[in-house]
Enzyme design. Structure first.
Site, PDB file in Angstrom:
ATOM      1  CD  GLU A   1      -1.144   0.441   9.911  1.00  0.00           C
ATOM      2  OE1 GLU A   1      -2.403   0.600  10.286  1.00  0.00           O
ATOM      3  OE2 GLU A   1      -0.710  -0.653   9.758  1.00  0.00           O
TER       4      GLU A   1
ATOM      5  CD  GLN B   1       9.433   1.504  48.326  1.00  0.00           C
ATOM      6  OE1 GLN B   1      10.210   2.293  48.199  1.00  0.00           O
ATOM      7  NE2 GLN B   1       8.631   1.395  49.100  1.00  0.00           N
TER       8      GLN B   1
ATOM      9  CG  PHE C   1      -1.732   1.227   1.371  1.00  0.00           C
ATOM     10  CD1 PHE C   1      -2.842   1.340   0.884  1.00  0.00           C
ATOM     11  CD2 PHE C   1      -1.347   2.349   2.258  1.00  0.00           C
ATOM     12  CE1 PHE C   1      -3.888   2.260   1.138  1.00  0.00           C
ATOM     13  CE2 PHE C   1      -2.016   3.121   2.348  1.00  0.00           C
ATOM     14  CZ  PHE C   1      -3.496   3.266   1.868  1.00  0.00           C
TER      15      PHE C   1
END
Length: 382
Positions: A358, A274, A127
């Site tokens: 896109e 953590q 395309f």
């Protein structure tokens, strides 16, 4: 009532693909990485074709292709689930039996020459609308098409065309006197392609049209009606891009968990730190949010609703958060994450593309904001 349960069919199809990925694709990963480190294609066209035919033996062919054309005709939700499963590996693979949605607008002769052979895997298409000076602004294209007797003559250049190096025909958009028009142009009609080197494995091409002569019967749709076809192609399945990112993020977080539990520093596993716990927690929360956004967009597509806003939201969030997640996972792995011995840096490069192609992040934000500011979509839940 909101029901988040999968149907029996959706679960069965997803589980088959999960098994296929684990048995057929994941074992290829070391060789794919080795080839790519050597500058070779990770998987050849012949190998990909063999995998597609193996899947076809179990009925997996043309996931979204209508049954009348030999496909499965699955809905958008199931297709999204399958993309997520394929995303759990970086081995390039797509189920066969697919063709660009706008090819279904061809007349019977065009379907015979282009659509059906593409579905069967006998032909490869690409395309072509993006140009060096017309990326997100498709209305700025300059490739021209002029009539010459019963033919059209096309001149111009396209860039960043997926499959442009492999395709034997192109759906190219050019400006005619009547407006933007789409043409089906075989490679042997004279257009040429040049590879574009990128930071990832995506290998797009630049296409050059120099007085390429195209028969009038190769106009797809109506003369001057190309822009509507282009919009239909661009919006055909934006939700599928972040769908694949879901699987990639699942696998990456699993790698981070394994690393955190096995890697010891200063007498304790990383999982007790953590800082690492917060990285894992943020990633899991964002992954779950992405799943819900993508499935909501897919549900709108399947229900026949206007899904453009939902797809833009899923695409934007998926691109941003997938990149944050892979960055954290690389950080948890330290120096080894930065090497090409592990696939993390490869996913790092691959997922970065999600924020560009896109529809860039900026275009998605523009779309989302304009829809809300102009009152096209409400802020509240409908």
């Amino acid at each position: 009532m909101v029901d988040f349960a999968l149907s029996d069919e959706q679960r069965a199809v997803r589980d088959w693909v999960r098994t296929f990925v684990q048995r057929e694709l994941v074992p290829l990963e070391p060789e794919v990485l080795r080839r790519e480190r050597a500058g070779e294609p990770g998987i050849t066209r012949e190998e990909s074709r063999a995998l597609q035919l193996k899947a076809r033996e179990s009925g997996f062919w043309g996931i979204l292709t209508p049954e009348e054309y030999g496909g499965m005709g699955l809905g958008a939700i199931t297709a999204s689930l399958l993309e997520a499963e394929l995303g759990r590996t970086f081995v390039p693979f797509r189920f066969g039996g697919a063709a660009d949605n706008i090819l279904f607008h061809g007349n019977e002769e065009q379907k015979r020459r282009y659509l059906l052979p593409t579905i069967e895997g006998e032909r490869i298409s690409c395309f072509a609308i993006t140009e060096p000076g017309a990326g997100s602004d498709a209305r700025a294209i300059r490739t021209s098409a002029r009539r010459d007797g019963d033919d059209w003559v096309i001149n111009g250049e396209k860039t960043f065309i997926t499959q442009g190096n492999e395709a034997d025909f192109v759906m190219v958009f050019a400006v005619a006197e009547e407006g933007v028009t789409c043409f089906l142009v075989d490679r042997d009609m004279g257009w040429k392609s040049e590879p574009i080197q990128t930071m990832g494995q995506w290998g797009p091409a630049a296409l050059v049209f120099d007085d390429v002569r195209v028969p009038a019967e190769n106009v797809l749709g109506e003369v001057g009606g190309g822009f509507a076809l282009a919009l239909q192609w661009i919006g055909q399945g934006r939700y599928l891009l972040p769908s694949r990112a879901i699987g990639s993020c699942e696998r990456l977080i699993e790698m981070a968990v394994a690393q955190a539990n096995s890697r010891t520093t200063f007498g304790e596993p990383l999982a007790e730190r953590q800082a690492i716990q917060w990285m894992v927690a943020d990633s899991v929360v964002e992954l779950q949010a992405l799943r819900l956004l993508v499935l909501h967009a897919a549900w709108q597509v399947e229900a026949g609703k206007d899904s453009r806003q939902a797809q833009s939201i899923a695409k934007l969030y998926g691109g941003v958060k997938a990149n944050e997640i892979v960055d954290r996972v690389l950080q948890i792995h330290g120096g080894m994450g930065y090497t090409r011995e592990l696939p993390i840096e490869r996913w790092y490069r691959e997922l970065r593309l999600l924020r560009i192609y896109e529809g860039t992040d900026e275009i998605q934000r523009r779309t989302i904001a304009r829809n809300v500011l102009k009152g096209h979509v409400p802020v509240s839940w409908e």
